[in-house]
Motif scaffolding. Structure first.
Motif, PDB file in Angstrom:
ATOM      1  N   UNK A   1       0.782  -1.229   0.000  1.00 51.25           N
ATOM      2  CA  UNK A   1       0.000   0.000   0.000  1.00 51.25           C
ATOM      3  C   UNK A   1       0.822   1.291   0.000  1.00 51.25           C
ATOM      4  N   UNK A   2       1.948   1.392   0.727  1.00 57.07           N
ATOM      5  CA  UNK A   2       2.656   2.679   0.817  1.00 57.07           C
ATOM      6  C   UNK A   2       2.981   3.288  -0.545  1.00 57.07           C
ATOM      7  N   UNK A   3       3.136   4.616  -0.596  1.00 57.38           N
ATOM      8  CA  UNK A   3       3.390   5.304  -1.868  1.00 57.38           C
ATOM      9  C   UNK A   3       4.651   4.804  -2.559  1.00 57.38           C
ATOM     10  N   UNK A   4       4.682   4.984  -3.864  1.00 51.65           N
ATOM     11  CA  UNK A   4       5.778   4.463  -4.678  1.00 51.65           C
ATOM     12  C   UNK A   4       7.121   5.070  -4.293  1.00 51.65           C
ATOM     13  N   UNK A   5       7.139   6.369  -3.950  1.00 53.85           N
ATOM     14  CA  UNK A   5       8.429   7.004  -3.659  1.00 53.85           C
ATOM     15  C   UNK A   5       9.092   6.386  -2.432  1.00 53.85           C
ATOM     16  N   UNK A   6       8.301   5.867  -1.511  1.00 54.95           N
ATOM     17  CA  UNK A   6       8.868   5.210  -0.333  1.00 54.95           C
ATOM     18  C   UNK A   6       9.506   3.880  -0.716  1.00 54.95           C
ATOM     19  N   UNK A   7       8.862   3.159  -1.601  1.00 56.39           N
ATOM     20  CA  UNK A   7       9.372   1.847  -2.006  1.00 56.39           C
ATOM     21  C   UNK A   7      10.578   1.977  -2.934  1.00 56.39           C
ATOM     22  N   UNK A   8      10.565   2.993  -3.785  1.00 57.13           N
ATOM     23  CA  UNK A   8      11.698   3.196  -4.696  1.00 57.13           C
ATOM     24  C   UNK A   8      12.968   3.556  -3.932  1.00 57.13           C
ATOM     25  N   UNK A   9      12.807   4.097  -2.750  1.00 53.79           N
ATOM     26  CA  UNK A   9      13.973   4.505  -1.971  1.00 53.79           C
ATOM     27  C   UNK A   9      14.758   3.306  -1.433  1.00 53.79           C
ATOM     28  N   UNK A  10      14.114   2.138  -1.355  1.00 51.20           N
ATOM     29  CA  UNK A  10      14.773   0.962  -0.775  1.00 51.20           C
ATOM     30  C   UNK A  10      15.955   0.494  -1.621  1.00 51.20           C
ATOM     31  N   UNK A  11      15.789   0.198  -2.921  1.00 51.19           N
ATOM     32  CA  UNK A  11      16.971  -0.208  -3.704  1.00 51.19           C
ATOM     33  C   UNK A  11      18.019   0.897  -3.801  1.00 51.19           C
ATOM     34  N   UNK A  12      17.593   2.147  -3.747  1.00 50.73           N
ATOM     35  CA  UNK A  12      18.545   3.264  -3.792  1.00 50.73           C
ATOM     36  C   UNK A  12      19.458   3.234  -2.563  1.00 50.73           C
ATOM     37  N   UNK A  13      18.858   3.193  -1.388  1.00 52.19           N
ATOM     38  CA  UNK A  13      19.635   3.217  -0.145  1.00 52.19           C
ATOM     39  C   UNK A  13      20.475   1.957   0.004  1.00 52.19           C
ATOM     40  N   UNK A  14      19.920   0.816  -0.391  1.00 60.15           N
ATOM     41  CA  UNK A  14      20.650  -0.440  -0.246  1.00 60.15           C
ATOM     42  C   UNK A  14      21.885  -0.475  -1.138  1.00 60.15           C
ATOM     43  N   UNK A  15      21.774   0.054  -2.353  1.00 62.09           N
ATOM     44  CA  UNK A  15      22.950   0.074  -3.227  1.00 62.09           C
ATOM     45  C   UNK A  15      23.975   1.088  -2.726  1.00 62.09           C
ATOM     46  N   UNK A  16      23.510   2.209  -2.214  1.00 62.46           N
ATOM     47  CA  UNK A  16      24.434   3.199  -1.658  1.00 62.46           C
ATOM     48  C   UNK A  16      25.216   2.590  -0.496  1.00 62.46           C
ATOM     49  N   UNK A  17      24.536   1.839   0.352  1.00 60.21           N
ATOM     50  CA  UNK A  17      25.222   1.154   1.450  1.00 60.21           C
ATOM     51  C   UNK A  17      26.231   0.147   0.903  1.00 60.21           C
ATOM     52  N   UNK A  18      25.875  -0.538  -0.169  1.00 51.55           N
ATOM     53  CA  UNK A  18      26.772  -1.525  -0.768  1.00 51.55           C
ATOM     54  C   UNK A  18      28.068  -0.875  -1.239  1.00 51.55           C
ATOM     55  N   UNK A  19      27.960   0.270  -1.893  1.00 54.94           N
ATOM     56  CA  UNK A  19      29.165   0.966  -2.366  1.00 54.94           C
ATOM     57  C   UNK A  19      30.019   1.410  -1.187  1.00 54.94           C
ATOM     58  N   UNK A  20      29.386   1.924  -0.168  1.00 56.59           N
ATOM     59  CA  UNK A  20      30.140   2.402   0.991  1.00 56.59           C
ATOM     60  C   UNK A  20      30.830   1.263   1.740  1.00 56.59           C
ATOM     61  N   UNK A  21      30.181   0.121   1.822  1.00 55.45           N
ATOM     62  CA  UNK A  21      30.706  -0.968   2.642  1.00 55.45           C
ATOM     63  C   UNK A  21      31.681  -1.871   1.901  1.00 55.45           C
ATOM     64  N   UNK A  22      31.512  -2.060   0.612  1.00 60.37           N
ATOM     65  CA  UNK A  22      32.329  -3.028  -0.131  1.00 60.37           C
ATOM     66  C   UNK A  22      33.615  -2.371  -0.619  1.00 60.37           C
ATOM     67  N   UNK A  23      34.739  -2.848  -0.120  1.00 60.13           N
ATOM     68  CA  UNK A  23      36.019  -2.229  -0.453  1.00 60.13           C
ATOM     69  C   UNK A  23      36.609  -2.742  -1.758  1.00 60.13           C
ATOM     70  N   UNK A  24      36.049  -3.802  -2.336  1.00 61.44           N
ATOM     71  CA  UNK A  24      36.542  -4.310  -3.618  1.00 61.44           C
ATOM     72  C   UNK A  24      35.394  -4.390  -4.617  1.00 61.44           C
ATOM     73  N   UNK A  25      35.746  -4.322  -5.875  1.00 58.40           N
ATOM     74  CA  UNK A  25      34.729  -4.353  -6.923  1.00 58.40           C
ATOM     75  C   UNK A  25      34.015  -5.704  -6.953  1.00 58.40           C
ATOM     76  N   UNK A  26      34.739  -6.778  -6.681  1.00 64.44           N
ATOM     77  CA  UNK A  26      34.130  -8.107  -6.728  1.00 64.44           C
ATOM     78  C   UNK A  26      33.034  -8.258  -5.672  1.00 64.44           C
ATOM     79  N   UNK A  27      33.311  -7.797  -4.451  1.00 63.90           N
ATOM     80  CA  UNK A  27      32.293  -7.901  -3.401  1.00 63.90           C
ATOM     81  C   UNK A  27      31.118  -6.970  -3.691  1.00 63.90           C
TER      82      UNK A  27
END
Length: 240
Positions: free
Chosen positions: A95-121
């Motif tokens: 039910x929640x609005x689309x902009x709330x749901x679209x933010x999930x893959x955005x934030x998760x990928x941003x966390x991935x870039x910040x946390x993963x020190x190598x390109x493979x990970x």
């Protein structure tokens, strides 16, 4: 917690080690002899039965969702998933609005870039995130769009590769953190409404009507902010 933490912080500071706290999780690095470390952990764990510290002796550890390892003097980091982790996020068809749901893959990928020190990970975690998003019924178009939006946010105009990953990741890490701006409650009006699929266009219609009705009025100096309430369905009644 204050009295417990104060004693530990003093010890760590005197020992020259880093000390971090996030809500009720502590992360401490100290160079003590093993026997002394274990003795101190045992003593501190007797302070309160609800507070427990765990000694981790070795070249790797994890804190919250971050895995950290010393690989021959090189710091290696990656996303850490707890044993209880399940790839369940807010479903795309919920039910929640689309902009709330679209933010999930955005934030998760941003966390991935910040946390993963190598390109493979990074690559592996990105595909895990993509699969989890697909399992939660997110269209691949939205996933790709949000992944690209992460790069655009940091002015990265080309795909991440093994050759440029370290450079662009450092740009992300060096980006300034924006402090949340305060709210002037004298100039902001919060309006809550129960969201459902039939109310999808309500925010747009509301702001259009507001501008039409109060465009020339002093009340237009007040900014209306719409917020949603969850629908009182059977699931909420059973879990609250």
């Amino acid at each position: 917690m204050f009295f417990f933490e104060r004693a530990i912080a003093k010890q760590i500071k005197n020992g020259g080690g880093p000390y971090f706290r996030y809500i009720d999780d502590l992360f401490i690095v100290i160079n003590w002899p093993v026997r002394h470390l274990l003795k101190q952990i045992e003593r501190l764990n007797n302070f309160d039965e609800n507070i427990k510290l765990k000694a981790n002796i070795g070249s790797f550890t994890n804190f919250l969702h971050l895995y950290t390892e010393n690989r021959d003097g090189t710091l290696f980091t990656a996303v850490y998933q707890k044993p209880s982790y399940e790839p369940y996020y807010l479903p795309s068809n919920s039910i929640p609005p689309l902009h709330m749901k679209k933010n999930i893959p955005f934030i998760m990928l941003l966390r991935t870039i910040r946390y993963c020190s190598t390109f493979q990970t990074y690559l592996s975690e990105r595909e895990n995130l993509r699969m989890a998003s697909l399992l939660n019924k997110y269209p691949n178009k939205i996933i790709e769009q949000q992944f690209n939006n992460v790069l655009l946010k940091f002015n990265i105009d080309q795909p991440l590769t093994i050759n440029n990953y370290n450079k662009y990741r450092q740009n992300v890490l060096d980006s300034p953190y924006k402090e949340p701006t305060g709210i002037d409650y004298d100039k902001v009006l919060f309006i809550h409404f129960t969201y459902c699929s039939s109310m999808e266009m309500f925010p747009l219609k509301f702001h259009t009507l507001w501008s039409k009705s109060f465009g020339e009025s002093p009340i237009n100096e007040i900014t209306p902010v719409l917020r949603i309430r969850n629908v009182k369905n059977l699931q909420r009644r059973l879990t609250h």
